[in-house]
Write a protein that holds these residues in place. Structure first.
Motif, PDB file in Angstrom:
ATOM      1  N   MET A   1       0.853  -1.192   0.000  1.00 15.81           N
ATOM      2  CA  MET A   1       0.000   0.000   0.000  1.00 15.81           C
ATOM      3  C   MET A   1       0.886   1.238   0.000  1.00 15.81           C
ATOM      4  O   MET A   1       1.752   1.387   0.846  1.00 15.81           O
ATOM      5  N   GLY A   2       0.674   2.106  -0.959  1.00 16.87           N
ATOM      6  CA  GLY A   2       1.440   3.337  -1.012  1.00 16.87           C
ATOM      7  C   GLY A   2       0.690   4.486  -0.358  1.00 16.87           C
ATOM      8  O   GLY A   2      -0.538   4.472  -0.265  1.00 16.87           O
ATOM      9  N   PHE A   3       1.438   5.445   0.116  1.00 19.18           N
ATOM     10  CA  PHE A   3       0.850   6.628   0.725  1.00 19.18           C
ATOM     11  C   PHE A   3       1.130   7.821  -0.167  1.00 19.18           C
ATOM     12  O   PHE A   3       2.138   7.859  -0.868  1.00 19.18           O
ATOM     13  N   ASP A   4       0.236   8.821  -0.102  1.00 21.43           N
ATOM     14  CA  ASP A   4       0.478  10.031  -0.867  1.00 21.43           C
ATOM     15  C   ASP A   4       1.616  10.828  -0.219  1.00 21.43           C
ATOM     16  O   ASP A   4       2.073  10.521   0.879  1.00 21.43           O
ATOM     17  N   THR A   5       2.061  11.852  -0.919  1.00 15.80           N
ATOM     18  CA  THR A   5       3.198  12.636  -0.458  1.00 15.80           C
ATOM     19  C   THR A   5       2.945  13.273   0.900  1.00 15.80           C
ATOM     20  O   THR A   5       3.828  13.266   1.767  1.00 15.80           O
ATOM     21  N   ALA A   6       1.759  13.786   1.114  1.00 12.45           N
ATOM     22  CA  ALA A   6       1.441  14.438   2.393  1.00 12.45           C
ATOM     23  C   ALA A   6       1.509  13.439   3.552  1.00 12.45           C
ATOM     24  O   ALA A   6       2.053  13.740   4.615  1.00 12.45           O
ATOM     25  N   THR A   7       0.982  12.248   3.338  1.00  9.36           N
ATOM     26  CA  THR A   7       1.009  11.232   4.388  1.00  9.36           C
ATOM     27  C   THR A   7       2.439  10.769   4.651  1.00  9.36           C
ATOM     28  O   THR A   7       2.849  10.618   5.807  1.00  9.36           O
ATOM     29  N   THR A   8       3.211  10.570   3.589  1.00  6.69           N
ATOM     30  CA  THR A   8       4.606  10.164   3.747  1.00  6.69           C
ATOM     31  C   THR A   8       5.386  11.224   4.529  1.00  6.69           C
ATOM     32  O   THR A   8       6.169  10.888   5.425  1.00  6.69           O
ATOM     33  N   THR A   9       5.153  12.486   4.222  1.00  8.10           N
ATOM     34  CA  THR A   9       5.813  13.579   4.938  1.00  8.10           C
ATOM     35  C   THR A   9       5.412  13.578   6.407  1.00  8.10           C
ATOM     36  O   THR A   9       6.257  13.752   7.293  1.00  8.10           O
ATOM     37  N   LEU A  10       4.135  13.364   6.688  1.00 14.70           N
ATOM     38  CA  LEU A  10       3.642  13.301   8.064  1.00 14.70           C
ATOM     39  C   LEU A  10       4.305  12.152   8.816  1.00 14.70           C
ATOM     40  O   LEU A  10       4.786  12.327   9.942  1.00 14.70           O
ATOM     41  N   LEU A  11       4.340  10.975   8.208  1.00 14.70           N
ATOM     42  CA  LEU A  11       4.931   9.806   8.870  1.00 14.70           C
ATOM     43  C   LEU A  11       6.413  10.033   9.168  1.00 14.70           C
ATOM     44  O   LEU A  11       6.895   9.690  10.245  1.00 14.70           O
ATOM     45  N   ARG A  12       7.121  10.631   8.231  1.00 12.83           N
ATOM     46  CA  ARG A  12       8.547  10.919   8.440  1.00 12.83           C
ATOM     47  C   ARG A  12       8.732  11.928   9.569  1.00 12.83           C
ATOM     48  O   ARG A  12       9.631  11.781  10.408  1.00 12.83           O
ATOM     49  N   ALA A  13       7.897  12.959   9.612  1.00  8.83           N
ATOM     50  CA  ALA A  13       7.989  13.971  10.670  1.00  8.83           C
ATOM     51  C   ALA A  13       7.701  13.359  12.038  1.00  8.83           C
ATOM     52  O   ALA A  13       8.369  13.686  13.034  1.00  8.83           O
ATOM     53  N   ILE A  14       6.728  12.477  12.103  1.00 13.73           N
ATOM     54  CA  ILE A  14       6.393  11.822  13.365  1.00 13.73           C
ATOM     55  C   ILE A  14       7.550  10.927  13.809  1.00 13.73           C
ATOM     56  O   ILE A  14       7.935  10.932  14.978  1.00 13.73           O
ATOM     57  N   LEU A  15       8.122  10.182  12.888  1.00 14.79           N
ATOM     58  CA  LEU A  15       9.280   9.341  13.222  1.00 14.79           C
ATOM     59  C   LEU A  15      10.420  10.193  13.770  1.00 14.79           C
ATOM     60  O   LEU A  15      11.004   9.869  14.802  1.00 14.79           O
ATOM     61  N   ASP A  16      10.720  11.303  13.104  1.00 19.78           N
ATOM     62  CA  ASP A  16      11.799  12.178  13.557  1.00 19.78           C
ATOM     63  C   ASP A  16      11.508  12.757  14.934  1.00 19.78           C
ATOM     64  O   ASP A  16      12.402  12.840  15.779  1.00 19.78           O
ATOM     65  N   GLU A  17      10.259  13.141  15.174  1.00 20.52           N
ATOM     66  CA  GLU A  17       9.896  13.703  16.475  1.00 20.52           C
ATOM     67  C   GLU A  17       9.999  12.656  17.578  1.00 20.52           C
ATOM     68  O   GLU A  17      10.574  12.905  18.641  1.00 20.52           O
ATOM     69  N   VAL A  18       9.451  11.486  17.329  1.00 26.58           N
ATOM     70  CA  VAL A  18       9.472  10.415  18.335  1.00 26.58           C
ATOM     71  C   VAL A  18      10.918  10.001  18.638  1.00 26.58           C
ATOM     72  O   VAL A  18      11.261   9.733  19.786  1.00 26.58           O
ATOM     73  N   CYS A  19      11.758   9.983  17.608  1.00 27.17           N
ATOM     74  CA  CYS A  19      13.137   9.509  17.771  1.00 27.17           C
ATOM     75  C   CYS A  19      14.142  10.644  17.976  1.00 27.17           C
ATOM     76  O   CYS A  19      15.349  10.411  17.864  1.00 27.17           O
ATOM     77  N   GLU A  20      13.668  11.834  18.322  1.00 29.42           N
ATOM     78  CA  GLU A  20      14.592  12.962  18.443  1.00 29.42           C
ATOM     79  C   GLU A  20      15.636  12.763  19.535  1.00 29.42           C
ATOM     80  O   GLU A  20      16.714  13.342  19.480  1.00 29.42           O
ATOM     81  N   SER A  21      15.338  11.922  20.522  1.00 28.48           N
ATOM     82  CA  SER A  21      16.273  11.726  21.638  1.00 28.48           C
ATOM     83  C   SER A  21      17.309  10.635  21.362  1.00 28.48           C
ATOM     84  O   SER A  21      18.189  10.402  22.183  1.00 28.48           O
ATOM     85  N   ILE A  22      17.199   9.961  20.224  1.00 30.51           N
ATOM     86  CA  ILE A  22      18.179   8.925  19.901  1.00 30.51           C
ATOM     87  C   ILE A  22      18.976   9.316  18.668  1.00 30.51           C
ATOM     88  O   ILE A  22      18.510  10.101  17.834  1.00 30.51           O
TER      89      ILE A  22
END
Length: 67
Positions: free
Chosen positions: A1-22
């Motif tokens: 299943m592919g995601f649109d650009t906006a969703t992919t950007t959101l998922l990447r931003a969430i990953l970066d935020e969640v993992c900001e301490s590592i």
């Protein structure tokens, strides 16, 4: 299943935020968190807060050998 650009950007931003301490070099932990966020999004979770909560739970359960 592919995601649109906006969703992919959101998922990447969430990953970066969640993992900001590592480090970006801790790829095992980041991959674990990313897979859980992606799995939740695939199952229909689309809210940023819901995805962050899932990501934080995945980060806390990541095996210590990956840290």
């Amino acid at each position: 299943m592919g995601f649109d650009t906006a969703t992919t950007t959101l998922l990447r931003a969430i990953l970066d935020e969640v993992c900001e301490s590592i480090s970006r070099h801790e790829t095992g932990v980041r991959a674990h968190v990313a897979s859980k966020i992606l799995e939740a999004a695939t199952k229909g979770e689309k809210t940023p807060d819901g995805l962050k909560q899932i990501g934080r739970a995945a980060l806390s359960e990541a095996p210590t050998m990956w840290r």
